[in-house]
Design an enzyme around this catalytic site. Structure first.
Site, PDB file in Angstrom:
ATOM      1  N   GLY A   1      38.676  63.763  60.217  1.00 27.55           N
ATOM      2  CA  GLY A   1      37.312  63.893  60.757  1.00 27.55           C
ATOM      3  C   GLY A   1      37.027  62.783  61.737  1.00 27.55           C
TER       4      GLY A   1
ATOM      5  N   GLY B   1      34.160  62.863  64.287  1.00 28.07           N
ATOM      6  CA  GLY B   1      32.776  63.024  63.817  1.00 28.07           C
ATOM      7  C   GLY B   1      32.005  61.714  63.937  1.00 28.07           C
TER       8      GLY B   1
ATOM      9  N   ASP C   1      41.742  65.158  64.006  1.00 23.77           N
ATOM     10  CA  ASP C   1      40.507  65.920  64.194  1.00 23.77           C
ATOM     11  C   ASP C   1      40.861  67.275  64.786  1.00 23.77           C
ATOM     12  OD1 ASP C   1      37.365  65.088  64.113  1.00 23.77           O
ATOM     13  OD2 ASP C   1      37.720  66.686  65.553  1.00 23.77           O
TER      14      ASP C   1
ATOM     15  N   ARG D   1      39.432  68.570  67.264  1.00 24.40           N
ATOM     16  CA  ARG D   1      39.352  68.473  68.719  1.00 24.40           C
ATOM     17  C   ARG D   1      39.974  67.176  69.210  1.00 24.40           C
ATOM     18  NH1 ARG D   1      34.714  71.041  67.094  1.00 24.40           N
ATOM     19  NH2 ARG D   1      34.019  69.037  66.330  1.00 24.40           N
TER      20      ARG D   1
ATOM     21  N   TYR E   1      27.826  72.488  50.156  1.00 25.41           N
ATOM     22  CA  TYR E   1      28.300  71.153  50.557  1.00 25.41           C
ATOM     23  C   TYR E   1      28.144  70.157  49.398  1.00 25.41           C
ATOM     24  CZ  TYR E   1      28.043  66.706  53.227  1.00 25.41           C
ATOM     25  OH  TYR E   1      28.207  65.428  53.702  1.00 25.41           O
TER      26      TYR E   1
ATOM     27  N   LYS F   1      31.067  68.186  47.440  1.00 24.78           N
ATOM     28  CA  LYS F   1      31.164  66.720  47.354  1.00 24.78           C
ATOM     29  C   LYS F   1      31.302  66.288  45.895  1.00 24.78           C
ATOM     30  CE  LYS F   1      30.959  65.129  51.633  1.00 24.78           C
ATOM     31  NZ  LYS F   1      32.117  64.447  52.216  1.00 24.78           N
TER      32      LYS F   1
END
Ligand code: SER
Length: 351
Positions: free
Chosen positions: A20, A23, A45, A47, A164, A168
């Site tokens: 990540g 982010g 990531d 991207r 989510y 978690k």
């Protein structure tokens, strides 16, 4: 990926793996580790990372953490010593594709915990696994209970209402399992493979980035819209209250937890917070700094219900006691010393 990090003798290079990486938290964490001298960051990531962040990494990989082949190739190239696992679909986005969110948020974490255990077994040293959990792991049953329990301990009211939050909470338990009980019945069990460390972030607010897909996003969105001179309709009611932390404080706290002596850490999960304004108080301080801010309140009842299920504040005393958590910013200094000067410079430069 190239093979340049494998020495001719076949020894793999030591690495800190960050998922990540592109982010909000990833940016801050890479910068924080780099400033503290880390030169062996391998960042993943979906991207391509921006050039400034790429320059701080030994290697950047564009790929999916759920791709077992990709993780396998990384294992062939590196001796992973530490993992900062930040990749996740946030709470609002996850509600539109709950099963995909579960695959990424839990499946991805499980794959990395397994990688950590395999790495530790192969090089003989526990792998540190640093995992940011979230205030979304909590679930207050109703507003009356939320009002009666203004400062919630890490192990109370853990009945999340979002995918989510469920993800978690599940990952907190998986991390604890890998650290303490992994393969507990196996004859050839090796103990202490994974050194799991976990903080629960409240809403985070950064001068540099606007989050996407979260439900605490109304705070950052209000501020960034005002700085850009754009109107903002807040999706929660004025009286809504949840805790927040600035991004620099979140990064410092996470790195303080990562570097603390294991013996000092008495809690499996650490709450973090710095200030707990209502949405109206948030709007008020934004208006103090941006007098032309055009902020209105237009609650979305479904997103409101999610924020209502999160506590108004959390008890972070174990983090303060065990690894010296001491946020630099309260609400006033967050705006005056960090957010506003940086945001003004950022949007002025963009003009
Ligand atoms: N910021 C997150 C979200 O809103 C909570 O951890 O999803």
């Amino acid at each position: 990926m190239d093979q340049s990090t494998v020495s001719p003798g076949g020894r793999r290079a030591d690495a800190i793996l960050i998922t990540g990486a592109g982010g909000e938290v990833g940016h801050g964490m890479i910068r924080g580790l780099y400033e503290r001298g880390a030169r062996n960051i391998v960042a993943i990531d979906l991207r391509e990372l921006d050039a400034e962040i790429r320059a701080m990494c030994m290697q950047t990989v564009v790929g999916d953490i759920c791709d077992a082949m990709l993780l396998g190739r990384l294992l062939a190239m590196y001796e992973v010593r530490e993992i900062y696992h930040l990749a996740a679909l946030l709470s609002t986005r996850a509600e539109f594709t709950p099963e995909t969110a579960h695959d990424v948020n839990v499946g991805g974490t499980l794959g990395l915990l397994r990688l950590a255990a395999e790495q530790a077994r192969s090089h003989g040293v526990p792998v540190k696994f640093v995992f940011p959990s979230s205030i979304a792991a909590f679930g207050m049953p109703d507003l009356e209970t939320k009002a009666r329990h203004p400062k919630v301990r890490w192990d109370h009211f853990v009945m999340p209402t979002t995918m989510y939050g469920c993800n978690k909470l599940a990952c907190e338990h998986l991390g604890r399992y890998y650290m303490q009980h992994y393969r507990q019945l196996a004859k050839d069990r090796v103990p202490d493979l994974v050194d799991f460390r976990c903080v629960r972030y409240p809403g985070l607010i950064s001068a540099d980035t606007v989050p996407s897909g979260g439900t605490s996003d109304y705070g950052p969105e209000m501020l960034h819209s005002a700085a850009k001179g754009e109107p903002y309709a807040c999706f929660v009611r004025e009286a809504t209250r949840i805790p927040f932390l600035t991004m620099p404080d979140a990064v410092s706290a996470t790195l303080a937890l990562a570097t603390a002596d294991r013996d000092q850490l008495r809690c499996p999960i650490y709450n973090l917070t710095a200030f707990s304004p209502t949405a109206a108080e948030f709007a008020e301080i934004v208006r103090q700094h941006f007098p032309n801010a055009d902020i209105t309140f237009d609650p979305d009842e479904q997103r409101q219900a999610i924020v209502d299920s999160w506590p108004a504040d959390v008890d972070d005393s174990p983090a303060r006691e065990d690894f010296g958590f001491a946020p630099k910013h309260d609400l006033e200094t967050a705006f005056a010393e960090y957010l506003v000067p940086r945001i003004k410079a950022r949007y002025a430069a963009a003009e």
